[in-house]
Every structure is written in C-alpha cells, then in structure tokens.
Design a protein around this motif. Structure first.
Motif, PDB file in Angstrom:
ATOM      1  N   ARG A   1       0.828  -1.209   0.000  1.00  0.00           N
ATOM      2  CA  ARG A   1       0.000   0.000   0.000  1.00  0.00           C
ATOM      3  C   ARG A   1       0.852   1.245   0.000  1.00  0.00           C
ATOM      4  NH1 ARG A   1      -5.090   0.377   3.765  1.00  0.00           N
ATOM      5  NH2 ARG A   1      -5.060   2.317   2.614  1.00  0.00           N
ATOM      6  N   TRP A   2       2.130   1.088   0.409  1.00  0.00           N
ATOM      7  CA  TRP A   2       3.014   2.242   0.476  1.00  0.00           C
ATOM      8  C   TRP A   2       3.931   2.330  -0.728  1.00  0.00           C
ATOM      9  CZ3 TRP A   2       2.082   5.681   4.175  1.00  0.00           C
ATOM     10  CH2 TRP A   2       1.311   5.253   5.242  1.00  0.00           C
TER      11      TRP A   2
ATOM     12  N   ASP B   1      -4.429   5.024  -2.879  1.00  0.00           N
ATOM     13  CA  ASP B   1      -4.718   6.444  -2.680  1.00  0.00           C
ATOM     14  C   ASP B   1      -4.008   6.908  -1.406  1.00  0.00           C
ATOM     15  OD1 ASP B   1      -5.646   8.982  -2.582  1.00  0.00           O
ATOM     16  OD2 ASP B   1      -7.774   8.458  -2.394  1.00  0.00           O
ATOM     17  N   VAL B   2      -2.969   7.680  -1.579  1.00  0.00           N
ATOM     18  CA  VAL B   2      -2.165   8.091  -0.435  1.00  0.00           C
ATOM     19  C   VAL B   2      -2.965   8.966   0.522  1.00  0.00           C
ATOM     20  CG1 VAL B   2      -0.098   9.344   0.269  1.00  0.00           C
ATOM     21  CG2 VAL B   2      -0.054   7.922  -1.789  1.00  0.00           C
ATOM     22  N   GLU B   3      -3.758   9.886   0.002  1.00  0.00           N
ATOM     23  CA  GLU B   3      -4.508  10.802   0.850  1.00  0.00           C
ATOM     24  C   GLU B   3      -5.503  10.067   1.732  1.00  0.00           C
ATOM     25  OE1 GLU B   3      -3.918  13.907   1.264  1.00  0.00           O
ATOM     26  OE2 GLU B   3      -2.345  14.002  -0.272  1.00  0.00           O
ATOM     27  N   SER B   4      -6.248   9.109   1.146  1.00  0.00           N
ATOM     28  CA  SER B   4      -7.245   8.378   1.930  1.00  0.00           C
ATOM     29  C   SER B   4      -6.586   7.478   2.969  1.00  0.00           C
ATOM     30  CB  SER B   4      -8.135   7.549   1.004  1.00  0.00           C
ATOM     31  OG  SER B   4      -7.355   6.594   0.289  1.00  0.00           O
TER      32      SER B   4
ATOM     33  N   GLY C   1      -5.420   9.630   5.753  1.00  0.00           N
ATOM     34  CA  GLY C   1      -6.558  10.096   6.547  1.00  0.00           C
ATOM     35  C   GLY C   1      -7.055   9.023   7.494  1.00  0.00           C
ATOM     36  N   SER C   2      -7.102   7.757   7.042  1.00  0.00           N
ATOM     37  CA  SER C   2      -7.548   6.680   7.927  1.00  0.00           C
ATOM     38  C   SER C   2      -6.563   6.457   9.061  1.00  0.00           C
ATOM     39  CB  SER C   2      -7.725   5.394   7.110  1.00  0.00           C
ATOM     40  OG  SER C   2      -6.487   4.989   6.529  1.00  0.00           O
ATOM     41  N   LEU C   3      -5.276   6.623   8.800  1.00  0.00           N
ATOM     42  CA  LEU C   3      -4.287   6.466   9.856  1.00  0.00           C
ATOM     43  C   LEU C   3      -4.387   7.577  10.894  1.00  0.00           C
ATOM     44  CD1 LEU C   3      -1.091   5.386   7.870  1.00  0.00           C
ATOM     45  CD2 LEU C   3      -2.618   3.958   9.203  1.00  0.00           C
ATOM     46  N   LEU C   4      -4.647   8.794  10.443  1.00  0.00           N
ATOM     47  CA  LEU C   4      -4.722   9.929  11.367  1.00  0.00           C
ATOM     48  C   LEU C   4      -5.935   9.857  12.279  1.00  0.00           C
ATOM     49  CD1 LEU C   4      -3.639  12.850   9.010  1.00  0.00           C
ATOM     50  CD2 LEU C   4      -2.314  11.857  10.866  1.00  0.00           C
TER      51      LEU C   4
END
Length: 585
Positions: A11-12, A123-126, A129-132
């Motif tokens: 994913r990264w 999707d890096v942004e999503s 966001g889920s990690l934050l």
C-alpha cells in the motif's frame, strides 16, 4: 515487512512487487520515511482536546517513529553494501549497454502490468486520513482510567502480606511511602531476608522477573513494582520512552556503588544493621531507639533515629537496675536497633543490653546478634553480603527513578483515592458514567475527529473588531443598538476596585450587587440610598461622617430627657424607667 497498524507494505509502494532493483528498493524506503515524517507532522498539527485523544495521538506518532527507525535500519544495511550488490547494480548501468538495460527494465514493468491488469494504485490521501483518525489499542485497567492514575492495589497487597511490610498500612499510606522513597522505611535485615520458595514466581530463576539475580522476597517485590511502573510509563507516555528511562541508571550504578554513594547502601551492605543504626551504634553509652526494626513496627516509622529515645548505660551498674528503671519495650527497641536479639524475659533483655556497655559491636559475641545482623568479621562474609545487597540496591535506584518520572501521576492517584474515599456510591457511579460518555458526547456535538481541533474550527470565530457585546444568538449586537443603550459610556467605581461598568443601566444596577456591597462593608459604611451614585472612597467616607455628626446633634428622648426621684437624683428617661420597673425607685 509490514507497516504500522497492520497495513501491507504494497500500500506504500509497488517497488517490492514490480522490481527487484536495489536502487528502486532504496528509493521506496526513503519515500516511506518521508511519508511517516509527514504523517507525524500532520498529527501534531491537530490539537488534542482530551486526555484520551492526546494519548492516542502519542501512540500513533510512536508507531510512525518505530516505522521510520525500521526503514532507517534497512537503508543503513543497503548503504553498507556488505555483499557489494549495490555497487554491482550501479556498475551495470554504466558502459555501452545503457539503452539495452533501460529497455529490459521497461519490459519488466510492462510484463508486470500485463499479468496484473486490475492493479489498483493506492490512494495516499485516503490511507493517510484513515491512519490519522485511527485509535491504537492501548489496554488500561479500570483503576488506571486511561493512563491518568496508577493501579498499585496488587503491589499494596504484596506489601502488607510480606515480612518487610506492615498489615496496618492502608493503600493511601502505601502511596505516600512510594512518594517518600519506600526503601528508606524498610529495615536492612528485612531487605536481605531469604524468600520462601512459593513466594518466587515460577519460571523466574532470578526471582524478580528482571534478571537481577536476587531471590529474596524484597527483591521479588521490587522487580514486580519496577516491571509495572515501566509498563505503565510506556503505555501512558509512549513518546517519553523512546529510550530506556533507567538505562543511564544502570550505566552509572557500578561507579557510585564502588564509591559508596548509593543512598541507603553507603556501606555497600557490609553492615548487618540499617544504615541509621550504623551511624549511632558506635556510642554504646547512649543507645538509640531504632523503632521500626521489629515486625510489628509500621514501615513509616522504620527510619526513626536515636533522638526519639536514649538510654544512658553509665547510670546503671547491673542489669537488674536497668530492668527495674527502664521500660521493657524501650529496651527491646534498643536491642533491635543494634541488631541484637530482642527476645526472652525482661531480665535477659536487660542483661543482653548491658553486655554492650563500653564495647564496640564487633567485639561482642556473635550469639548475641539476630540472624544475619552480626557485624562483618571476614572478607568472605563481606563479599557475600555485598553480592546479596548490590542487586537490591540497583533495583531500588531503578524504582526510585521511575517514581520520579511518575511523580505527577502518583500525586494525582493519591488525590483520586482520597476523593473516592469521601464520595458516596451515587457520586462514584455518576463519575464513571461521565467518563464513559465523554467521547460519545463529543461525537454527538459534531466532533467526529475524536477530540481534535481542525482548521475548520476557524469558521466559528466571529468577526468583532469593535468588541461589541454578544446577543442571544452569540453574534455582536448592531452598532446603533449599542449606541442607543449608551454601552459606549464607561463608568468606574473606586469602591468596587476601579471596576468598569458599560452603560448607564449596568452602572445603576451595580449599587445593589455583591461587589459594591462588599466594598461598602469593608469601609464600614451601610449601603443605603444615601450613598447611591457615590463611587469614590473619600466621598463615601466624608458623607458617612456628616451623617454620623448630624445624627449626634439630634434630640433623643431616651438619652436627653431627664427625670428626678424623690431624693433629688437625676436620671435619663431610659435609666429611670428601668429602675422604676424593678421597684428600686
């Protein structure tokens, strides 16, 4: 390799599946390090509103840091290039066949996408966001209340049931002992006493769970206490324990031990008595009261010094005189303080104490001393005691270091225990419900971020450059209404401490309010209508003097009207009527 929170590495980045190139792997590692740094910066940019939100934020950032460290270790291995693979790969990209190598790599990428036509690009942004917004799983007991307080009930139970503890010590007293360096309140012979086999945890050869090599009951207790404090510190302050908090203690301990600078162990365990006993036992004609070396003594009194009670042995010639003149309990405490046997009849105790008159302790018969408390008389015994005492001293220093780090938490724990002790059952239940519903109420209020302030909150800031009063809707009132009510006029009252009142209405109303009434009481002036509109202290005082002078010139029937009895004695009206009612006139 897996990323934090259990996410797969692909994913990264796709470099692990798409290519075996070492340079691509290195690029991917650098990308992940930068991404985790950006995540940590974004997380810290949001202000945590509650303790729980702050705790989750710290744990997320700690996981980011751990991921960065693991990637950094991999990069160090790549750049060390022990197998020369990186050097060979760079060398293969130079020379006459550069274009052929390029097209071979391009073919590999195309073949990979041909075999995986439905591959989704993450999707890096999503994902960020889920990690934050994720909540790391951190387990605390109910007593710990999410890392706010310590849960030392199990350690308190072990303490009161041990030989070195006291069954009368309450949980609150135990917390106070921890805050005032607990080892100072425990006698030396109890620290070095051997533990029974069933008191040592199974599977722990050292007896402490920390690999210190001590197997006595006191060492087991310190090891368990240290393990709990270290675990709680790591859970409640994840960013503060990036390095071992007691590592520097272990590194400096050996030097301090050799110099005799370890608190409570200045003699390095050579003396069988407590450190306070060693300081006073040299003067055998003035023997102190150790008060606390017996099993029955409270640990909080174990450090009592010889000034509490002294016995002058020069005043007695025989043991019989000593037994008749001095209380038996006092003799027993003195014997315990010196490390001598404290049992037997009163006559035996007095005879044992008189045997110390004019003699240093190292010249006394070994049979007079209690087990394990005789003075050291050989190098073998000195080494044996030092070997047994050193691991305990190291544990004590480590525990005290952790207690210093958790000083504020321990203070809050004591306050919480005192609050619970004075609260009713209904109040305790209400506190628990409020704590459980805290996060739920925030989500109902629209705080879906779990207790964080975002930049969207700036929209709620009301633009009010003129600092107008707020209306019922939370917005500034119109400026014409502000002028109509005269809210731009300031009235200051010196009696109220130069407090400012805006508007005539508020100024007139304040004369009946508490602030003005309190100021008048401080001046000793009644707050009535006469002093309405008076705001200066000197004006109020001068007016009150005029009122008092005016009232003193007024005719009073009770005081100024005179009456005369049959004998010619003159009285005022009040005195005459009182005497007449009593039949004296």
């Amino acid at each position: 390799h897996a990323t934090p929170f259990g996410l797969p590495r692909r994913r990264w980045g796709l470099w692990g599946a798409m290519s075996s190139s070492l340079l691509e792997r290195t690029r991917g590692l650098h990308e992940e390090v930068e991404r985790f740094e950006r995540l940590a910066a974004k997380d810290f940019h949001r202000e945590a509103k509650s303790h729980k939100a702050k705790l989750h934020q710290d744990h997320r950032v700690r996981q980011y840091v751990d991921a960065i460290q693991s990637r950094a270790k991999e990069l160090v291995e790549v750049y060390d290039d022990e197998d020369k693979s990186l050097k060979e790969e760079i060398a293969s990209m130079t020379g006459d066949n550069v274009f052929s190598i390029f097209y071979d790599r391009l073919k590999e990428v195309r073949d990979y996408h041909r075999r995986h036509p439905g591959l989704e690009v993450p999707d890096v942004e999503s994902s960020e966001g889920s990690l934050l917004t994720s909540d790391p799983a951190v387990e605390f007991s109910g007593e710990e209340c999410g890392g706010k307080f310590l849960d030392l009930h199990e350690m308190h139970r072990c303490f009161v049931n041990s030989k070195f503890g006291s069954p009368d010590t309450t949980y609150l007293d135990f917390l106070s002992l921890l805050g005032s360096h607990l080892p100072n309140h425990i006698p030396r012979h109890h620290k070095l006493a051997k533990a029974k086999a069933n008191n040592i945890n199974k599977g722990d050869a050292a007896g402490t769970g920390t690999g210190t090599g001590t197997s006595n009951e006191y060492g087991v207790f310190l090891g368990q206490l240290l393990a709990y404090l270290a675990s709680f510190y790591a859970k409640s302050r994840p960013l503060s324990c990036l390095r071992d908090p007691v590592r520097h203690v272990a590194e400096d301990f050996d030097e301090k031990w050799d110099r005799g600078e370890v608190e409570g162990w200045e003699d390095r365990g050579h003396d069988g008595m407590t450190s306070s006993a060693a300081a006073t036992s040299g003067n055998n004609n003035n023997i102190g009261d150790g008060d606390g070396n017996d099993k029955e003594a409270n640990p909080s009194e174990a450090s009592a010094s010889s000034r509490d009670c002294t016995i002058d042995l020069d005043a007695f010639e025989t043991a019989e005189e000593l037994a008749a003149a001095v209380d038996t309990e006092q003799v027993k405490r003195c014997l315990s303080f010196m490390g001598l046997k404290a049992g037997g009849t009163p006559a035996q105790k007095a005879e044992r104490l008189m045997a110390t008159k004019g003699k240093p302790l190292d010249e006394l018969d070994v049979k007079l001393f209690a087990k394990g408390r005789a003075p050291v008389r050989s190098d073998t015994e000195r080494k044996r005691r030092e070997k047994a005492a050193k691991p305990l001293a190291l544990l004590e220093v480590k525990v005290q270091t952790m207690m210093d780090l958790l000083e504020a938490t321990l203070r809050d724990t004591k306050s919480n225990v005192e609050k619970k002790a004075t609260s009713t059952y209904e109040e305790l239940v209400a506190d628990i419900e409020d704590q459980e519903n805290e996060d739920g109420d925030k989500k109902k209020d629209g705080d879906a971020d779990g207790g964080f302030d975002d930049d969207d909150d700036d929209e709620d800031i009301v633009y009010n450059p003129l600092k107008l009063p707020l209306g019922w809707d939370g917005k500034p009132i119109p400026y014409w209404l502000y002028k109509l009510h005269g809210l731009n006029q300031e009235f200051k009252c010196e009696i109220c401490g130069n407090y400012s009142y805006w508007g005539r209405r508020a100024f007139e109303r304040h004369f009946k309010e508490y602030r003005h009434q309190h100021g008048m009481r401080c001046l000793g002036i009644p707050n009535n209508k006469i002093f309405h509109e008076v705001t200066r202290i000197d004006e109020a005082v001068s007016l009150w003097r005029e009122v008092q002078a005016r009232e003193s010139d007024r005719f009073s029937h009770d005081q100024d009207e005179e009456f005369e009895d049959k004998d010619g004695n003159v009285f005022n009206k009040k005195t005459y009527m009182d005497l007449h009612r009593q039949g004296l006139i």
